[in-house]
Scaffold this active site. Structure first.
Site, PDB file in Angstrom:
ATOM      1  N   SER A 165      -3.748  25.041   6.193  1.00  0.00           N
ATOM      2  CA  SER A 165      -2.715  26.040   6.464  1.00  0.00           C
ATOM      3  C   SER A 165      -1.467  25.734   5.658  1.00  0.00           C
ATOM      4  O   SER A 165      -1.203  24.577   5.310  1.00  0.00           O
ATOM      5  CB  SER A 165      -2.361  26.017   7.955  1.00  0.00           C
ATOM      6  OG  SER A 165      -1.211  26.791   8.227  1.00  0.00           O
ATOM      7  N   TYR A 191       0.973  19.965  14.503  1.00  0.00           N
ATOM      8  CA  TYR A 191       0.159  20.887  13.714  1.00  0.00           C
ATOM      9  C   TYR A 191       0.290  20.583  12.230  1.00  0.00           C
ATOM     10  O   TYR A 191      -0.716  20.508  11.511  1.00  0.00           O
ATOM     11  CB  TYR A 191       0.603  22.324  13.990  1.00  0.00           C
ATOM     12  CG  TYR A 191      -0.212  23.370  13.251  1.00  0.00           C
ATOM     13  CD1 TYR A 191      -1.506  23.681  13.650  1.00  0.00           C
ATOM     14  CD2 TYR A 191       0.320  24.040  12.151  1.00  0.00           C
ATOM     15  CE1 TYR A 191      -2.256  24.637  12.982  1.00  0.00           C
ATOM     16  CE2 TYR A 191      -0.420  25.006  11.480  1.00  0.00           C
ATOM     17  CZ  TYR A 191      -1.703  25.299  11.897  1.00  0.00           C
ATOM     18  OH  TYR A 191      -2.454  26.233  11.212  1.00  0.00           O
TER      19      TYR A 191
END
Length: 339
Positions: A165, A191
């Protein structure tokens, strides 16, 4: 001639002919996957489901690894060339069982797509005390890839894809305290470092595995409408980012800029199948091409998805990649020897 992507040496767009608007149908056109076997974690929802449909329709046998079997059965109903198996990255025994069952089938594995992931979650830990985003987004994929290595090598032309990501830009990997035992937990830091780890893993895996005709890639799907990633995100965070209005609704002007699921899965399918990547690996990709290296020359605005691109040098660093490999083996109690 550079053969590894350490320090981003190969991180240059190939002018693939595709872009942010390209779809899975565009990138799979003319490609026949008959006789190929693919495993996709989380291949029953969001961009994973779109990837499953595309590869299966192109002739591949697709094994979907899912935690929620009931949901997966419903979403996969009617799709040919698909098998469904249980897999829970928060349970290391589940990973071993899944891999053991696949290896017992004696099938080569041509594509391993580490797609499953979570985001915006509160602090949770597995039975070992490890933070859930690190486990689900990275450690699970390292363990699964290690256990499936014999089948990848047997394919004599396999690819491993880590769905990463742009979020890797939120945090480098914290080698001192990756599981937040001693520092305050911030969900986006968790994350971010988990996705940085995905990039570093692909980088090092490709370097070690390419002599066995196994290549590895990491990728950013883009800002995609219709995924489950934001289901636990506090709405106030969305508002602060400028993507949602005061009532918590996604702004229409932002929604219009987001990718559809077929556009979001296009880079995964491109990395899995493009002949342009036959002799290159370890790169981070986006918009169905190799991404640009972000050396501070890109202005990012969260309310404008077209500015959310580029890869951070720290996630392509040779020393970080080797250090992470060793740490992963220690955390998991396994040895991933590529031979």
């Amino acid at each position: 001639m550079k053969t590894n992507n350490y320090q981003g040496a190969l991180q240059n767009p190939l002018n693939s002919g595709f872009n942010s608007k390209s779809t899975t149908a565009d990138v799979i056109k003319g490609i026949d996957l008959t006789g190929k076997t693919a495993i996709i974690t989380g291949g029953h929802t969001g961009i994973g489901l779109e990837t499953t449909k595309t590869l299966a329709n192109a002739g591949a046998k697709v094994i979907v690894a899912a935690r929620d079997i009931a949901k997966a059965e419903k979403n996969l109903d009617g799709i040919a060339n698909v098998e469904l198996e249980a897999l829970d990255f928060m349970n290391p025994d589940s990973i071993d069982s899944f891999a053991s069952k696949f290896l017992s089938s004696k099938r080569p594995l041509h594509l391993l797509i580490n797609n499953a992931g979570i985001m915006w979650v509160p602090l949770r830990r597995d039975e070992r005390g490890y933070e859930s985003q690190l486990v689900t987004n990275y450690l699970g994929q390292f363990q699964l890839t290690a256990k499936l290595w014999p089948a990848l090598k047997e394919a004599d032309g396999a690819r491993v894809l880590n769905v990463s990501s742009y979020g890797h830009q939120m945090a480098p990997f914290d080698f001192d305290d990756p599981n937040f035992f001693h520092r305050e937990y911030h969900t986006l830091q968790g994350y971010g470092q988990s996705k940085t780890a995905c990039n570093l893993f692909a980088l090092e895996l490709d370097s070690r595995a390419k002599d066995f005709n196994v290549r590895a890639y990491s990728l950013h799907p883009g800002s995609v409408l219709g995924t489950d990633l934001g289901r636990e995100e506090p709405i106030e965070l969305f508002k602060q980012m400028g993507t949602h209005d005061e009532n918590g609704n996604l702004k229409p002007e932002v929604a219009a800029l987001l990718k559809t699921l077929p556009q979001g899965a296009a880079t995964t399918v491109w990395c899995a199948t493009s002949p342009l990547l036959n002799n290159i690996g370890g790169v981070y990709c986006e918009d169905a091409d190799i991404a640009r290296l972000d050396i501070g020359n890109i202005e990012h605005k969260f309310d404008d998805p077209s500015t959310i691109f580029g890869v951070q040098p720290y996630s392509l660093d040779q020393d970080n990649a080797k250090r992470l490999w060793d740490l992963s083996e220690r955390l998991l109690g396994i040895s991933f020897n590529i031979k």
